[in-house]
Design a protein around this motif. Structure first.
Motif, PDB file in Angstrom:
ATOM      1  N   VAL A  12      29.356  -9.947 -36.584  1.00  0.00           N
ATOM      2  CA  VAL A  12      28.550  -9.385 -35.348  1.00  0.00           C
ATOM      3  C   VAL A  12      27.305  -9.105 -34.589  1.00  0.00           C
ATOM      4  O   VAL A  12      26.944  -9.481 -34.119  1.00  0.00           O
ATOM      5  N   ALA A  13      26.995  -8.781 -35.593  1.00  0.00           N
ATOM      6  CA  ALA A  13      25.718  -7.090 -34.901  1.00  0.00           C
ATOM      7  C   ALA A  13      24.949  -7.744 -35.110  1.00  0.00           C
ATOM      8  O   ALA A  13      24.571  -8.948 -35.709  1.00  0.00           O
ATOM      9  N   THR A  14      24.012  -8.034 -34.136  1.00  0.00           N
ATOM     10  CA  THR A  14      22.904  -8.884 -33.941  1.00  0.00           C
ATOM     11  C   THR A  14      20.673  -8.563 -33.691  1.00  0.00           C
ATOM     12  O   THR A  14      19.980  -8.620 -33.803  1.00  0.00           O
ATOM     13  N   THR A  15      21.725  -6.627 -33.536  1.00  0.00           N
ATOM     14  CA  THR A  15      20.499  -5.792 -32.629  1.00  0.00           C
ATOM     15  C   THR A  15      19.763  -4.697 -33.250  1.00  0.00           C
ATOM     16  O   THR A  15      19.849  -4.548 -34.122  1.00  0.00           O
ATOM     17  N   GLY A  16      20.389  -3.601 -32.747  1.00  0.00           N
ATOM     18  CA  GLY A  16      19.815  -2.366 -33.273  1.00  0.00           C
ATOM     19  C   GLY A  16      20.908  -2.080 -34.317  1.00  0.00           C
ATOM     20  O   GLY A  16      20.279  -0.585 -35.254  1.00  0.00           O
ATOM     21  N   PHE A  53      31.673 -15.690 -34.843  1.00  0.00           N
ATOM     22  CA  PHE A  53      31.766 -15.022 -34.168  1.00  0.00           C
ATOM     23  C   PHE A  53      30.316 -14.954 -33.559  1.00  0.00           C
ATOM     24  O   PHE A  53      29.770 -14.499 -33.406  1.00  0.00           O
ATOM     25  N   LYS A  54      28.771 -15.320 -34.591  1.00  0.00           N
ATOM     26  CA  LYS A  54      27.615 -14.870 -33.523  1.00  0.00           C
ATOM     27  C   LYS A  54      27.640 -16.035 -32.341  1.00  0.00           C
ATOM     28  O   LYS A  54      27.970 -17.334 -32.718  1.00  0.00           O
ATOM     29  N   TYR A  65      38.286 -12.930 -32.328  1.00  0.00           N
ATOM     30  CA  TYR A  65      37.141 -11.929 -32.672  1.00  0.00           C
ATOM     31  C   TYR A  65      37.352 -11.186 -32.477  1.00  0.00           C
ATOM     32  O   TYR A  65      37.483  -9.755 -33.460  1.00  0.00           O
ATOM     33  N   HIS A  66      38.014 -10.440 -31.427  1.00  0.00           N
ATOM     34  CA  HIS A  66      38.797  -9.351 -31.706  1.00  0.00           C
ATOM     35  C   HIS A  66      39.798  -8.807 -32.251  1.00  0.00           C
ATOM     36  O   HIS A  66      40.351  -7.894 -32.173  1.00  0.00           O
ATOM     37  N   LEU A  67      40.197  -9.915 -32.400  1.00  0.00           N
ATOM     38  CA  LEU A  67      42.222  -9.596 -32.982  1.00  0.00           C
ATOM     39  C   LEU A  67      41.622  -9.118 -34.995  1.00  0.00           C
ATOM     40  O   LEU A  67      42.442  -8.669 -35.586  1.00  0.00           O
TER      41      LEU A  67
END
Length: 372
Positions: A12-16, A53-54, A65-67
């Motif tokens: 899910v990470a997209t930036t910094g 999850f993006k 996603y949280h689960l």
């Protein structure tokens, strides 16, 4: 010594944080240490490319996603620790498992935003996430953070129950080719432009930048554009994108300001290479990776005098008073009137960027890992 690196959050990470995770994984492979055996929880390229999850999501998708995240942190990751029996577990995304583990932990907490800016997060989610963070800080844990400013901020909220080490991160590797057609398609072929790359989170102060740019145009009559590249803020409460869109329309700047949306690495490099200057007006940052990226490519940087940005830029940037539109506009004017200033900033920026290499990044982790 075996070190397990948790890379699950790359889905899910997209930036910094994505840059942080990818560059650390790459550096671990590029600069091996004879006393350290790295074990990756996931292949970084595959996990980063996962689109499950993006993008825009329904409430049900976000809940799923949280689960999935909870299941990973509290069940699957502890099982992976039992399987590989590492000496050290590194979690790069604030949260370490609540369960007791047989190894030391390095938990990266990039900033103190969740404590400092509660208004930017849904109350229930913030309460839940802060609980996960604190419950995972147990046993033999060392907290890793990005700047001395972040360390001081975290000590205010977490106390000094666990040692906090500062490791400066490395900028994104930009060995990819440029996309020159992107400039032509957007009317930037020979056009001078100021640049900002990042999400439209409220703390980025992008409406202030738009107003300062409008004031700059009125004062100088210069033929400049402004490029704001990046996606919307990470939640409805944090998102300034609609505000910026409305402001551009109100000021009649539709032909002067380009909103590109998310851009791939080829286009990021193209924008950096062709920008007149990079402007970073944020009111709160834990590090500010675009400063180093811009300086490393050789363009001058204007930034707010927010402590982390001052720490990262050193004397190589041109700082304005955080939140002060007039001061930001005046700094923009200085650059178009003083070529000597520009050349000096470029030279200083190139030198400053050398302090933030992939090798120094991984050596910082190696030193903490091997320290008894």
């Amino acid at each position: 010594m075996k070190v397990l690196l948790d890379l699950q959050y790359l889905n899910v990470a997209t930036t910094g944080i994505k840059t942080y995770m990818m560059e650390l994984a790459h550096a671990a492979l590029a600069y091996p240490h004879p006393d350290i055996e790295w074990i990756f929880s996931h292949d970084p390229e595959t996990q980063s490319a996962d689109q499950t999850f993006k993008g825009p999501q329904s409430k049900l998708q976000r809940l799923n996603y949280h689960l999935d995240y909870f299941r990973w942190k509290e069940f699957q990751l502890p099982d992976l620790v039992k399987k590989h029996n590492p000496d050290v577990l590194i979690c790069l995304d604030f949260v370490s498992p609540v369960a007791s583990l047989s190894c030391r932990r390095l938990t990266v907490i990039h900033d103190a935003f969740f404590w400092q800016m509660p208004q930017n997060y849904p109350k229930w989610w913030r309460t839940y996430f802060l609980s996960l963070i604190k419950k995972g800080l147990k046993e033999d844990t060392i907290v890793i953070t990005t700047t001395e400013y972040s360390k001081t901020s975290l000590e205010r909220y977490l106390g000094k129950h666990h040692p906090i080490s500062v490791i400066y991160q490395a900028p994104k590797t930009m060995e990819n080719s440029m996309d020159s057609t992107f400039l032509e398609e957007n009317g930037l072929g020979s056009q001078k432009f100021f640049l900002h790359i990042g999400t439209f989170d409220k703390r980025k102060n992008l409406p202030l930048f738009v107003r300062a740019f409008d004031q700059f145009l009125q004062k100088t009559k210069a033929d400049f554009k402004l490029v704001l590249a990046g996606g919307p803020g990470q939640s409805a409460q944090m998102n300034d994108f609609p505000i910026v869109e409305k402001l551009i329309e109100e000021l009649g700047l539709q032909e002067k300001i380009l909103l590109t949306g998310y851009v791939n690495d080829d286009r990021v490099k193209t924008l950096y290479q062709n920008a007149f200057a990079y402007v970073f007006p944020s009111e709160n940052e834990g590090f500010g990776i675009p400063i180093i990226e811009a300086m490393g490519i050789g363009i001058p940087v204007i930034h707010s005098d927010q402590p982390a940005l001052m720490e990262v830029a050193g004397d190589a940037g041109l700082a304005f008073k955080t939140g002060n539109q007039q001061d930001l506009m005046e700094k923009m004017v200085i650059l178009i009137l003083d070529n000597d200033k520009i050349n000096s900033m470029i030279r200083q920026g190139l030198e400053q960027s050398k302090k933030f290499s992939a090798q120094k990044f991984i050596e910082g982790f190696q030193n903490v890992i091997l320290k008894k």
